[in-house]
Write a protein that holds these residues in place. Structure first.
Motif, PDB file in Angstrom:
ATOM      1  N   LYS A   1       0.822  -1.211   0.000  1.00 16.84           N
ATOM      2  CA  LYS A   1       0.000   0.000   0.000  1.00 16.84           C
ATOM      3  C   LYS A   1       0.856   1.261   0.000  1.00 16.84           C
ATOM      4  O   LYS A   1       0.347   2.340  -0.298  1.00 16.84           O
ATOM      5  CB  LYS A   1      -0.929   0.013   1.210  1.00 16.84           C
ATOM      6  CG  LYS A   1      -1.980  -1.082   1.170  1.00 16.84           C
ATOM      7  CD  LYS A   1      -2.811  -1.074   2.414  1.00 16.84           C
ATOM      8  CE  LYS A   1      -3.807  -2.222   2.408  1.00 16.84           C
ATOM      9  NZ  LYS A   1      -4.575  -2.276   3.642  1.00 16.84           N
ATOM     10  N   TRP A   2       2.146   1.130   0.342  1.00 20.91           N
ATOM     11  CA  TRP A   2       2.969   2.340   0.428  1.00 20.91           C
ATOM     12  C   TRP A   2       4.403   2.187  -0.063  1.00 20.91           C
ATOM     13  O   TRP A   2       5.120   3.182  -0.163  1.00 20.91           O
ATOM     14  CB  TRP A   2       2.970   2.868   1.867  1.00 20.91           C
ATOM     15  CG  TRP A   2       3.635   1.960   2.859  1.00 20.91           C
ATOM     16  CD1 TRP A   2       3.060   0.909   3.517  1.00 20.91           C
ATOM     17  CD2 TRP A   2       4.980   2.018   3.297  1.00 20.91           C
ATOM     18  NE1 TRP A   2       3.978   0.304   4.335  1.00 20.91           N
ATOM     19  CE2 TRP A   2       5.184   0.974   4.225  1.00 20.91           C
ATOM     20  CE3 TRP A   2       6.065   2.852   3.004  1.00 20.91           C
ATOM     21  CZ2 TRP A   2       6.389   0.734   4.861  1.00 20.91           C
ATOM     22  CZ3 TRP A   2       7.277   2.601   3.645  1.00 20.91           C
ATOM     23  CH2 TRP A   2       7.422   1.567   4.559  1.00 20.91           C
ATOM     24  N   TRP A   3       4.865   0.982  -0.422  1.00 20.30           N
ATOM     25  CA  TRP A   3       6.266   0.871  -0.821  1.00 20.30           C
ATOM     26  C   TRP A   3       6.443   0.079  -2.110  1.00 20.30           C
ATOM     27  O   TRP A   3       6.457   0.665  -3.177  1.00 20.30           O
ATOM     28  CB  TRP A   3       7.098   0.319   0.344  1.00 20.30           C
ATOM     29  CG  TRP A   3       8.565   0.556   0.216  1.00 20.30           C
ATOM     30  CD1 TRP A   3       9.183   1.565  -0.451  1.00 20.30           C
ATOM     31  CD2 TRP A   3       9.605  -0.245   0.756  1.00 20.30           C
ATOM     32  NE1 TRP A   3      10.538   1.457  -0.346  1.00 20.30           N
ATOM     33  CE2 TRP A   3      10.831   0.349   0.394  1.00 20.30           C
ATOM     34  CE3 TRP A   3       9.626  -1.403   1.522  1.00 20.30           C
ATOM     35  CZ2 TRP A   3      12.052  -0.179   0.761  1.00 20.30           C
ATOM     36  CZ3 TRP A   3      10.843  -1.913   1.894  1.00 20.30           C
ATOM     37  CH2 TRP A   3      12.036  -1.306   1.520  1.00 20.30           C
ATOM     38  N   PRO A   4       6.586  -1.265  -2.118  1.00 18.79           N
ATOM     39  CA  PRO A   4       6.799  -1.968  -3.385  1.00 18.79           C
ATOM     40  C   PRO A   4       5.482  -2.201  -4.129  1.00 18.79           C
ATOM     41  O   PRO A   4       4.403  -2.079  -3.561  1.00 18.79           O
ATOM     42  CB  PRO A   4       7.402  -3.300  -2.936  1.00 18.79           C
ATOM     43  CG  PRO A   4       6.786  -3.547  -1.603  1.00 18.79           C
ATOM     44  CD  PRO A   4       6.631  -2.183  -0.976  1.00 18.79           C
ATOM     45  N   LEU A   5       5.608  -2.555  -5.403  1.00 17.82           N
ATOM     46  CA  LEU A   5       4.425  -2.915  -6.183  1.00 17.82           C
ATOM     47  C   LEU A   5       3.882  -4.278  -5.779  1.00 17.82           C
ATOM     48  O   LEU A   5       2.679  -4.493  -5.725  1.00 17.82           O
ATOM     49  CB  LEU A   5       4.756  -2.919  -7.675  1.00 17.82           C
ATOM     50  CG  LEU A   5       5.209  -1.590  -8.259  1.00 17.82           C
ATOM     51  CD1 LEU A   5       5.628  -1.771  -9.710  1.00 17.82           C
ATOM     52  CD2 LEU A   5       4.119  -0.545  -8.120  1.00 17.82           C
ATOM     53  N   LYS A   6       4.794  -5.207  -5.505  1.00 14.02           N
ATOM     54  CA  LYS A   6       4.449  -6.556  -5.053  1.00 14.02           C
ATOM     55  C   LYS A   6       5.369  -6.904  -3.893  1.00 14.02           C
ATOM     56  O   LYS A   6       6.510  -6.454  -3.833  1.00 14.02           O
ATOM     57  CB  LYS A   6       4.654  -7.585  -6.158  1.00 14.02           C
ATOM     58  CG  LYS A   6       3.820  -7.374  -7.393  1.00 14.02           C
ATOM     59  CD  LYS A   6       4.176  -8.410  -8.446  1.00 14.02           C
ATOM     60  CE  LYS A   6       3.567  -8.070  -9.779  1.00 14.02           C
ATOM     61  NZ  LYS A   6       4.042  -8.967 -10.830  1.00 14.02           N
TER      62      LYS A   6
ATOM     63  N   TYR B   1      14.265  -3.805 -10.373  1.00 16.80           N
ATOM     64  CA  TYR B   1      14.415  -3.681  -8.922  1.00 16.80           C
ATOM     65  C   TYR B   1      13.528  -4.701  -8.232  1.00 16.80           C
ATOM     66  O   TYR B   1      12.456  -4.385  -7.720  1.00 16.80           O
ATOM     67  CB  TYR B   1      14.099  -2.256  -8.472  1.00 16.80           C
ATOM     68  CG  TYR B   1      15.038  -1.246  -9.067  1.00 16.80           C
ATOM     69  CD1 TYR B   1      16.316  -1.083  -8.553  1.00 16.80           C
ATOM     70  CD2 TYR B   1      14.664  -0.495 -10.167  1.00 16.80           C
ATOM     71  CE1 TYR B   1      17.198  -0.176  -9.106  1.00 16.80           C
ATOM     72  CE2 TYR B   1      15.534   0.416 -10.739  1.00 16.80           C
ATOM     73  CZ  TYR B   1      16.805   0.571 -10.200  1.00 16.80           C
ATOM     74  OH  TYR B   1      17.675   1.452 -10.759  1.00 16.80           O
ATOM     75  N   ASN B   2      13.983  -5.932  -8.226  1.00 14.41           N
ATOM     76  CA  ASN B   2      13.290  -7.056  -7.615  1.00 14.41           C
ATOM     77  C   ASN B   2      14.183  -7.556  -6.485  1.00 14.41           C
ATOM     78  O   ASN B   2      15.056  -8.382  -6.689  1.00 14.41           O
ATOM     79  CB  ASN B   2      13.028  -8.146  -8.662  1.00 14.41           C
ATOM     80  CG  ASN B   2      12.126  -9.225  -8.141  1.00 14.41           C
ATOM     81  OD1 ASN B   2      11.381  -9.040  -7.187  1.00 14.41           O
ATOM     82  ND2 ASN B   2      12.192 -10.389  -8.770  1.00 14.41           N
ATOM     83  N   TRP B   3      13.986  -7.012  -5.293  1.00 16.96           N
ATOM     84  CA  TRP B   3      14.890  -7.244  -4.174  1.00 16.96           C
ATOM     85  C   TRP B   3      14.443  -8.413  -3.310  1.00 16.96           C
ATOM     86  O   TRP B   3      13.260  -8.679  -3.145  1.00 16.96           O
ATOM     87  CB  TRP B   3      14.956  -6.018  -3.288  1.00 16.96           C
ATOM     88  CG  TRP B   3      15.416  -4.767  -3.949  1.00 16.96           C
ATOM     89  CD1 TRP B   3      15.989  -4.629  -5.188  1.00 16.96           C
ATOM     90  CD2 TRP B   3      15.335  -3.451  -3.415  1.00 16.96           C
ATOM     91  NE1 TRP B   3      16.274  -3.318  -5.439  1.00 16.96           N
ATOM     92  CE2 TRP B   3      15.888  -2.569  -4.367  1.00 16.96           C
ATOM     93  CE3 TRP B   3      14.861  -2.927  -2.223  1.00 16.96           C
ATOM     94  CZ2 TRP B   3      15.965  -1.201  -4.143  1.00 16.96           C
ATOM     95  CZ3 TRP B   3      14.926  -1.568  -2.012  1.00 16.96           C
ATOM     96  CH2 TRP B   3      15.489  -0.720  -2.961  1.00 16.96           C
ATOM     97  N   PHE B   4      15.422  -9.076  -2.700  1.00 20.56           N
ATOM     98  CA  PHE B   4      15.178 -10.137  -1.748  1.00 20.56           C
ATOM     99  C   PHE B   4      15.932  -9.814  -0.464  1.00 20.56           C
ATOM    100  O   PHE B   4      17.031  -9.278  -0.505  1.00 20.56           O
ATOM    101  CB  PHE B   4      15.637 -11.490  -2.298  1.00 20.56           C
ATOM    102  CG  PHE B   4      14.797 -11.952  -3.458  1.00 20.56           C
ATOM    103  CD1 PHE B   4      13.698 -12.784  -3.248  1.00 20.56           C
ATOM    104  CD2 PHE B   4      15.090 -11.546  -4.746  1.00 20.56           C
ATOM    105  CE1 PHE B   4      12.913 -13.187  -4.316  1.00 20.56           C
ATOM    106  CE2 PHE B   4      14.321 -11.954  -5.816  1.00 20.56           C
ATOM    107  CZ  PHE B   4      13.231 -12.783  -5.600  1.00 20.56           C
TER     108      PHE B   4
END
Length: 65
Positions: free
Chosen positions: A30-35, A54-57
């Motif tokens: 709701k406020w940071w990543p898309l998924k 930008y797909n972080w783990f």
């Protein structure tokens, strides 16, 4: 190599609601990543997907509530 993210927020809500907002994927999106996926448990893996590039783990190093 390590990375740190620092945020300062003034929040007027219960401790439980604030904790959920920064740790539960259904609230994070709701406020940071898309998924987002993950669980606030020791050694669990979070995925913060902002874009294809930008797909972080991240791994939970410690957990207490």
């Amino acid at each position: 190599m390590g990375y740190s993210i620092f945020h300062d927020f003034v929040v007027k809500d219960s401790l439980t609601n604030v904790y959920n907002a920064v740790s539960e994927p259904e609230h994070l999106v709701k406020w940071w990543p898309l998924k987002c996926s993950g669980r606030p448990k020791h050694k669990e893996i979070y995925n913060f997907n902002f874009t294809e590039q930008y797909n972080w783990f991240a791994k939970v190093k410690s957990y207490s509530f």
